[in-house]
Design an enzyme around this catalytic site. Structure first.
Site, short mmCIF file in Angstrom:
data_model
loop_
_atom_site.label_atom_id
_atom_site.label_comp_id
_atom_site.label_asym_id
_atom_site.label_seq_id
_atom_site.Cartn_x
_atom_site.Cartn_y
_atom_site.Cartn_z
N LYS A 171 14.26 5.15 -3.05
CA LYS A 171 13.06 4.33 -2.69
C LYS A 171 11.94 5.11 -2.56
O LYS A 171 10.98 4.85 -2.80
CB LYS A 171 13.63 3.74 -1.37
CG LYS A 171 12.42 2.92 -0.77
CD LYS A 171 12.09 1.63 -1.53
CE LYS A 171 10.86 1.04 -1.00
NZ LYS A 171 11.37 0.12 0.10
N CYS B 114 4.72 0.05 3.08
CA CYS B 114 5.63 0.91 1.97
C CYS B 114 4.90 2.12 1.51
O CYS B 114 4.97 3.13 1.66
CB CYS B 114 6.02 0.00 0.79
SG CYS B 114 6.81 -1.51 1.34
N1 SAJ Z 1 -3.20 -0.73 -4.56
C1 SAJ Z 1 -4.29 -0.19 -4.96
N2 SAJ Z 1 -4.09 -0.03 -6.61
C2 SAJ Z 1 -3.27 -0.33 -7.31
C3 SAJ Z 1 -2.18 -0.92 -6.62
C4 SAJ Z 1 -1.82 -1.03 -5.49
O1 SAJ Z 1 -5.05 0.14 -4.44
O2 SAJ Z 1 -3.21 -0.29 -8.53
C5 SAJ Z 1 -2.95 -0.93 -3.05
C6 SAJ Z 1 -3.13 -2.10 -2.44
O3 SAJ Z 1 -4.45 -2.70 -2.51
C7 SAJ Z 1 -2.40 -2.00 -1.17
C8 SAJ Z 1 -1.65 -0.86 -1.35
O4 SAJ Z 1 -1.89 -0.15 -2.46
O5 SAJ Z 1 -3.41 -1.83 -0.12
C9 SAJ Z 1 -0.01 -1.59 -1.66
O6 SAJ Z 1 0.08 -2.11 -2.62
P1 SAJ Z 1 1.32 -2.53 -3.60
O7 SAJ Z 1 0.91 -3.63 -4.52
O8 SAJ Z 1 2.18 -1.44 -3.65
O9 SAJ Z 1 2.00 -3.53 -2.16
P2 SAJ Z 1 3.15 -3.30 -1.56
O10 SAJ Z 1 2.93 -2.19 -0.26
O11 SAJ Z 1 3.74 -4.59 -1.05
O12 SAJ Z 1 4.24 -2.59 -2.34
C10 SAJ Z 1 5.37 -3.41 -2.73
C11 SAJ Z 1 6.49 -2.20 -2.95
N3 SAJ Z 1 7.66 -2.68 -2.91
C12 SAJ Z 1 8.51 -2.10 -2.17
O13 SAJ Z 1 8.20 -0.95 -1.49
C13 SAJ Z 1 9.81 -2.66 -2.15
C14 SAJ Z 1 6.11 -1.60 -4.23
O14 SAJ Z 1 7.41 -0.68 -4.54
C15 SAJ Z 1 5.77 -2.34 -5.43
O15 SAJ Z 1 5.66 -1.32 -6.60
C16 SAJ Z 1 4.62 -3.11 -5.03
O16 SAJ Z 1 5.12 -3.83 -3.91
C17 SAJ Z 1 4.04 -3.94 -6.28
O17 SAJ Z 1 4.68 -3.45 -7.43
O18 SAJ Z 1 3.52 -4.97 -6.05
#
Ligand code: SAJ
Length: 424
Positions: free
Chosen positions: A205, A260
């Site tokens: 993870k 996360c």
């Molecule tokens: N973000 C960016 N650029 C990107 C992707 C995300 O700036 O290309 C930012 C988002 O705006 C946010 C943060 O990063 O502020 C996190 O975004 P996220 O899409 O990773 O959202 P989370 O935190 O909900 O991440 C979850 C995670 N799931 C778990 O930990 C079980 C992550 O592993 C997944 O990869 C992610 O969702 C996903 O793929 O959407």
């Protein structure tokens, strides 16, 4: 007869799991601390914005309780409590330790304890197991079983939810792994991969989320560089994405929030540090991502000057507090760092998030825009998509900083509203 299980913590991770298990025929007891939330859940009302829960949570589907004694007659106890970091970014195992201590008071022979909360390698074996054994007098592997199955909830994702996301499981011993894998195979329509140890499951993870953090840091650094070079970083990433292999698109933004991605790397960094290894790359990625809110405010200052205004004399609207679009979760959200930066500049602020009205300082989008000269969009909520340059100009807005690169920058050309994206 329904197999009774218990889930400790009914938040973004525990509640979807509880609903899924109940729908799969388990008798689910959910243990939480908040009696108000307990009543809402027993009445079938979701305390969080989540499509899966809203669609399936019904009165009586699960039994929410604040009494840990209710776990005594269950076969499996799953811990789904938060694992945040302290102000200094060091891991905060407080919630996990307190859950383990409460479970230990009621642990029964034959029970399987599973930790879903994200932790660094070593926590299950060196923190959870001793608490369970010492306070119950039982022996892990003989009297009870212990496994780790890291949560993979993705808030707001229309495709992937708790019922179909593949998982990894690792146990204290082969029997623990086998029992945990069998449990998740009754719930999830996806691969349940058995790891060789607790540590490997814990490492999976933090590795998968550190992978995401460093990739976001890569494009965030590109955004800062391309801002100077006059290249549109989003166009370049979309160009690179046409490569059908060995490239995975990530996008720059005003910062990295959530419980996360912005947190998990610190668990690995600290664990390795105390064992004598310095994760320079992971630490640098965290540094780059943590600089994006300040970079976004610097963009605003440049745009305000370009619009012929003075920063000290303008009103600024920050639109969005949630860490990502169309959800109400604002944990570790970069919007708060942007707000702090703006307060340091002595700017008069209006804050509006349609999913977090209680934390907004104005009650509507128009109230946020009325008499405002500069707007920073910090969250890609659908509600903000209607913000055309014409609509902004009507309110007298002269600057738009697009913290999530969610607008068509060409629409702002010759509009009288200066547009700045992150890296474009
Ligand atoms: N973000 C960016 N650029 C990107 C992707 C995300 O700036 O290309 C930012 C988002 O705006 C946010 C943060 O990063 O502020 C996190 O975004 P996220 O899409 O990773 O959202 P989370 O935190 O909900 O991440 C979850 C995670 N799931 C778990 O930990 C079980 C992550 O592993 C997944 O990869 C992610 O969702 C996903 O793929 O959407």
């Amino acid at each position: 007869m329904k197999t009774p299980i218990a889930i400790i913590g009914l938040g973004y991770v525990g509640l979807p799991l509880a609903v899924l298990a109940a729908r799969k025929g388990y008798a689910v007891t959910g243990v939480l601390r908040d009696a108000v939330k307990m009543k809402r859940i027993n009445d079938g009302k979701s305390p969080i914005e989540d499509e899966y829960i809203s669609a399936h949570l019904k009165p009586g589907l699960i039994k929410a309780t604040i009494d840990y004694a209710d776990i005594r007659n269950t076969q499996t106890v799953v811990i789904c409590v938060p694992t945040p970091v302290h102000e200094n970014n060091l891991p905060d195992l407080g919630p996990v330790i307190s859950a383990a201590e409460s479970i230990a008071d009621h642990l029964q022979i034959g029970q399987l304890v599973i930790l879903e909360s994200t932790v660094n390698p070593g926590v299950c074996d060196t923190v959870i197991r001793p608490i369970l054994e010492e306070e119950s007098g039982l022996t892990c592997g003989k009297d009870f079983f212990l496994a780790h199955c890291p949560e993979r909830i993705n808030p707001g994702d229309p495709k992937w939810n708790v019922s179909n996301i593949s998982r990894v499981v690792g146990g204290f011993d082969a029997e623990s792994t086998k029992r945990a894998a069998a449990f998740y195979r009754t719930l999830i329509d996806g691969e349940i991969k058995e790891m060789e140890s607790l540590k490997e499951a814990e490492a999976v993870k933090v590795v998968e989320n550190s992978f995401r953090d460093i990739n976001i840091a890569f494009v965030n650094e590109l955004a800062q560089s391309f801002s100077v070079l006059g290249i549109d970083v989003v166009n370049v990433i979309n160009g690179a994405k046409t490569k059908p292999f060995a490239f995975m698109a990530h996008y720059p933004g005003c910062g990295v929030g959530g419980h996360c991605i912005s947190v998990d790397p610190y668990y690995l960094i600290e664990y390795a540090r105390v064992h004598g290894f310095s994760h320079r790359f992971l630490s640098l990625a965290r540094e780059i991502n943590n600089d994006m809110p300040a970079f976004t405010v610097r963009l605003m200052r440049k745009a305000v000057k370009q619009a012929g205004l003075q920063v000290s004399k303008i009103k600024v609207a920050v639109l969005g507090l949630a860490y990502k679009g169309n959800i109400d979760d604002d944990r570790e959200s970069p919007a708060y760092d942007i707000i702090e930066e703006l307060k340091d500049w002595g700017v008069e602020l209006r804050i509006f998030d349609p999913h977090l009205l209680k934390k907004s300082t104005v009650a509507s989008l128009s109230a946020a825009l009325e008499g405002t000269q500069a707007v920073i969009v910090a969250t890609a909520h659908d509600e903000f998509k209607a913000l055309t340059p014409q609509k902004l100009a009507k309110y007298g807005v002269k600057v738009l900083v697009d913290g999530k690169n969610m607008f068509d920058k060409s629409a702002f050309k010759d509009s009288g509203v200066v547009y700045k994206g992150v890296g474009r």
